[in-house]
Design a protein around this motif. Structure first.
Motif, PDB file in Angstrom:
ATOM      1  N   GLY A  93       0.708  -1.335  -0.020  1.00  0.00           N
ATOM      2  CA  GLY A  93       0.064   0.371  -0.161  1.00  0.00           C
ATOM      3  C   GLY A  93       1.016   1.825  -0.213  1.00  0.00           C
ATOM      4  N   SER A  94       2.173   1.023   0.929  1.00  0.00           N
ATOM      5  CA  SER A  94       2.355   2.093   0.728  1.00  0.00           C
ATOM      6  C   SER A  94       3.694   2.948  -0.573  1.00  0.00           C
ATOM      7  CB  SER A  94       3.806   2.467   2.317  1.00  0.00           C
ATOM      8  OG  SER A  94       5.215   1.331   1.473  1.00  0.00           O
ATOM      9  N   LYS A  95       3.989   1.408  -1.018  1.00  0.00           N
ATOM     10  CA  LYS A  95       4.498   1.958  -2.559  1.00  0.00           C
ATOM     11  C   LYS A  95       3.257   2.223  -3.409  1.00  0.00           C
ATOM     12  CE  LYS A  95       7.001  -0.507  -6.024  1.00  0.00           C
ATOM     13  NZ  LYS A  95       7.940  -1.305  -6.923  1.00  0.00           N
ATOM     14  N   LEU A  96       1.878   2.000  -3.282  1.00  0.00           N
ATOM     15  CA  LEU A  96       1.214   2.380  -3.953  1.00  0.00           C
ATOM     16  C   LEU A  96       0.764   3.642  -4.517  1.00  0.00           C
ATOM     17  CD1 LEU A  96      -0.888   1.695  -6.310  1.00  0.00           C
ATOM     18  CD2 LEU A  96      -2.365   1.362  -4.527  1.00  0.00           C
ATOM     19  N   ILE A  97       0.581   4.491  -2.725  1.00  0.00           N
ATOM     20  CA  ILE A  97       0.482   6.139  -2.431  1.00  0.00           C
ATOM     21  C   ILE A  97       1.495   6.757  -2.727  1.00  0.00           C
ATOM     22  CG2 ILE A  97      -0.024   7.362  -0.885  1.00  0.00           C
ATOM     23  CD1 ILE A  97      -0.927   5.074   1.464  1.00  0.00           C
ATOM     24  N   ASN A  98       2.717   6.103  -2.861  1.00  0.00           N
ATOM     25  CA  ASN A  98       3.965   7.228  -3.195  1.00  0.00           C
ATOM     26  C   ASN A  98       3.329   7.098  -4.734  1.00  0.00           C
ATOM     27  OD1 ASN A  98       6.958   7.190  -4.406  1.00  0.00           O
ATOM     28  ND2 ASN A  98       6.987   7.894  -2.482  1.00  0.00           N
ATOM     29  N   LEU A  99       3.512   5.841  -5.676  1.00  0.00           N
ATOM     30  CA  LEU A  99       3.573   5.768  -7.079  1.00  0.00           C
ATOM     31  C   LEU A  99       2.039   6.834  -7.691  1.00  0.00           C
ATOM     32  CD1 LEU A  99       4.083   2.688  -7.904  1.00  0.00           C
ATOM     33  CD2 LEU A  99       5.684   4.363  -8.121  1.00  0.00           C
ATOM     34  N   SER A 100       1.283   6.549  -6.889  1.00  0.00           N
ATOM     35  CA  SER A 100       0.360   7.011  -7.499  1.00  0.00           C
ATOM     36  C   SER A 100      -0.022   9.498  -7.181  1.00  0.00           C
ATOM     37  CB  SER A 100      -0.962   7.264  -6.567  1.00  0.00           C
ATOM     38  OG  SER A 100      -0.733   6.918  -5.668  1.00  0.00           O
ATOM     39  N   CYS A 101       1.093   8.981  -6.048  1.00  0.00           N
ATOM     40  CA  CYS A 101       1.387  10.824  -5.694  1.00  0.00           C
ATOM     41  C   CYS A 101       2.036  11.014  -7.354  1.00  0.00           C
ATOM     42  CB  CYS A 101       1.854  10.755  -4.546  1.00  0.00           C
ATOM     43  SG  CYS A 101       2.498  12.535  -3.769  1.00  0.00           S
ATOM     44  N   ASN A 102       3.659  10.507  -7.239  1.00  0.00           N
ATOM     45  CA  ASN A 102       4.606  11.065  -8.690  1.00  0.00           C
ATOM     46  C   ASN A 102       3.131  11.032  -9.523  1.00  0.00           C
ATOM     47  OD1 ASN A 102       7.313  11.210  -7.314  1.00  0.00           O
ATOM     48  ND2 ASN A 102       6.358   9.527  -6.309  1.00  0.00           N
ATOM     49  N   ALA A 103       2.790   9.920  -9.626  1.00  0.00           N
ATOM     50  CA  ALA A 103       2.723  10.265 -10.948  1.00  0.00           C
ATOM     51  C   ALA A 103       1.493  11.323 -10.859  1.00  0.00           C
ATOM     52  CB  ALA A 103       1.144   8.643 -11.480  1.00  0.00           C
ATOM     53  N   ASP A 104       0.875  11.553 -10.298  1.00  0.00           N
ATOM     54  CA  ASP A 104      -0.439  13.016 -10.282  1.00  0.00           C
ATOM     55  C   ASP A 104       0.941  14.371 -10.798  1.00  0.00           C
ATOM     56  OD1 ASP A 104      -3.010  14.071  -9.681  1.00  0.00           O
ATOM     57  OD2 ASP A 104      -1.754  14.750  -8.128  1.00  0.00           O
ATOM     58  N   LEU A 105       1.506  14.262  -9.814  1.00  0.00           N
ATOM     59  CA  LEU A 105       2.606  15.467  -9.731  1.00  0.00           C
ATOM     60  C   LEU A 105       3.009  16.050 -10.777  1.00  0.00           C
ATOM     61  CD1 LEU A 105       3.452  15.985  -6.140  1.00  0.00           C
ATOM     62  CD2 LEU A 105       1.699  17.235  -6.829  1.00  0.00           C
ATOM     63  N   ILE A 106       3.415  14.516 -11.777  1.00  0.00           N
ATOM     64  CA  ILE A 106       4.090  14.930 -13.226  1.00  0.00           C
ATOM     65  C   ILE A 106       3.421  15.127 -14.003  1.00  0.00           C
ATOM     66  CG2 ILE A 106       5.497  13.861 -14.387  1.00  0.00           C
ATOM     67  CD1 ILE A 106       7.168  12.266 -12.542  1.00  0.00           C
ATOM     68  N   ASP A 107       1.888  14.964 -14.295  1.00  0.00           N
ATOM     69  CA  ASP A 107       0.602  15.412 -15.014  1.00  0.00           C
ATOM     70  C   ASP A 107       0.110  16.620 -14.406  1.00  0.00           C
ATOM     71  OD1 ASP A 107      -1.152  13.775 -16.567  1.00  0.00           O
ATOM     72  OD2 ASP A 107      -2.661  14.566 -15.266  1.00  0.00           O
ATOM     73  N   GLN A 108       0.250  16.742 -13.479  1.00  0.00           N
ATOM     74  CA  GLN A 108       0.101  18.587 -13.346  1.00  0.00           C
ATOM     75  C   GLN A 108       1.294  19.489 -13.164  1.00  0.00           C
ATOM     76  OE1 GLN A 108      -0.680  19.114  -9.032  1.00  0.00           O
ATOM     77  NE2 GLN A 108      -2.038  17.495  -9.044  1.00  0.00           N
ATOM     78  N   ARG A 109       2.081  18.833 -13.765  1.00  0.00           N
ATOM     79  CA  ARG A 109       3.469  19.469 -14.130  1.00  0.00           C
ATOM     80  C   ARG A 109       3.609  19.787 -15.602  1.00  0.00           C
ATOM     81  NH1 ARG A 109       6.975  24.010 -12.861  1.00  0.00           N
ATOM     82  NH2 ARG A 109       8.039  23.798 -14.016  1.00  0.00           N
ATOM     83  N   ILE A 110       2.959  18.814 -16.431  1.00  0.00           N
ATOM     84  CA  ILE A 110       2.873  18.965 -17.438  1.00  0.00           C
ATOM     85  C   ILE A 110       1.986  20.211 -17.753  1.00  0.00           C
ATOM     86  CG2 ILE A 110       2.260  17.061 -19.787  1.00  0.00           C
ATOM     87  CD1 ILE A 110       3.328  15.010 -18.011  1.00  0.00           C
ATOM     88  N   LYS A 111       1.035  19.419 -17.494  1.00  0.00           N
ATOM     89  CA  LYS A 111      -0.127  20.673 -17.635  1.00  0.00           C
ATOM     90  C   LYS A 111       0.177  22.307 -17.116  1.00  0.00           C
ATOM     91  CE  LYS A 111      -3.818  17.012 -16.901  1.00  0.00           C
ATOM     92  NZ  LYS A 111      -5.133  16.693 -15.600  1.00  0.00           N
ATOM     93  N   GLN A 112       1.183  22.209 -16.494  1.00  0.00           N
ATOM     94  CA  GLN A 112       1.388  23.531 -16.118  1.00  0.00           C
ATOM     95  C   GLN A 112       2.458  24.685 -16.794  1.00  0.00           C
ATOM     96  OE1 GLN A 112       3.349  22.892 -12.381  1.00  0.00           O
ATOM     97  NE2 GLN A 112       1.331  23.507 -11.481  1.00  0.00           N
TER      98      GLN A 112
END
Length: 118
Positions: A93-112
């Motif tokens: 679960g902790s790995k999943l949370i970390n991966l989803s956090c990284n994926a989301d922030l990178i996706d947000q940065r691409i949009k920015q």
């Protein structure tokens, strides 16, 4: 106290999840996020380079500084804070949370970066 905070934060963190990675098997979700993260990193690098190449020297220096600061934020937030908060989550679960956090922030940065380009 840490567990209470995690219970309050976990629903927000799980909202980072991409819909296509939502499955009933945590290991399938991890594999999906790892694939998504790799793809997002490639997209981020391409988007960054495209924007970088349209700027003059001063703009390039500012963009470089901005990107370095953003990476420090992302790493501090996902790799340190979220990992610490999710450390009480058992199993994968902790790995999943970390991966989803990284994926989301990178996706947000691409949009920015795409918004700056327009």
């Amino acid at each position: 106290m840490k567990k209470i905070f995690l219970l309050l934060v976990l629903p927000f963190i799980s909202s980072f999840a991409f819909a296509e990675c939502k499955t009933s098997n945590v290991y399938d979700e991890i594999a999906c996020y790892e694939k998504e993260l790799k793809s997002n990193k490639t997209k981020l690098n391409q988007t960054y380079q495209k924007l970088y190449n349209t700027m003059d020297g001063e703009g390039q220096k500012i963009l470089e500084t901005s990107q370095k600061n953003w990476l420090l934020y992302k790493n501090s937030h996902c790799d340190e804070l979220v990992s610490y908060l999710s450390s009480s989550v058992q199993g994968a679960g902790s790995k999943l949370i970390n991966l989803s956090c990284n994926a989301d922030l990178i996706d947000q940065r691409i949009k920015q970066l795409n918004q700056i380009e327009k």
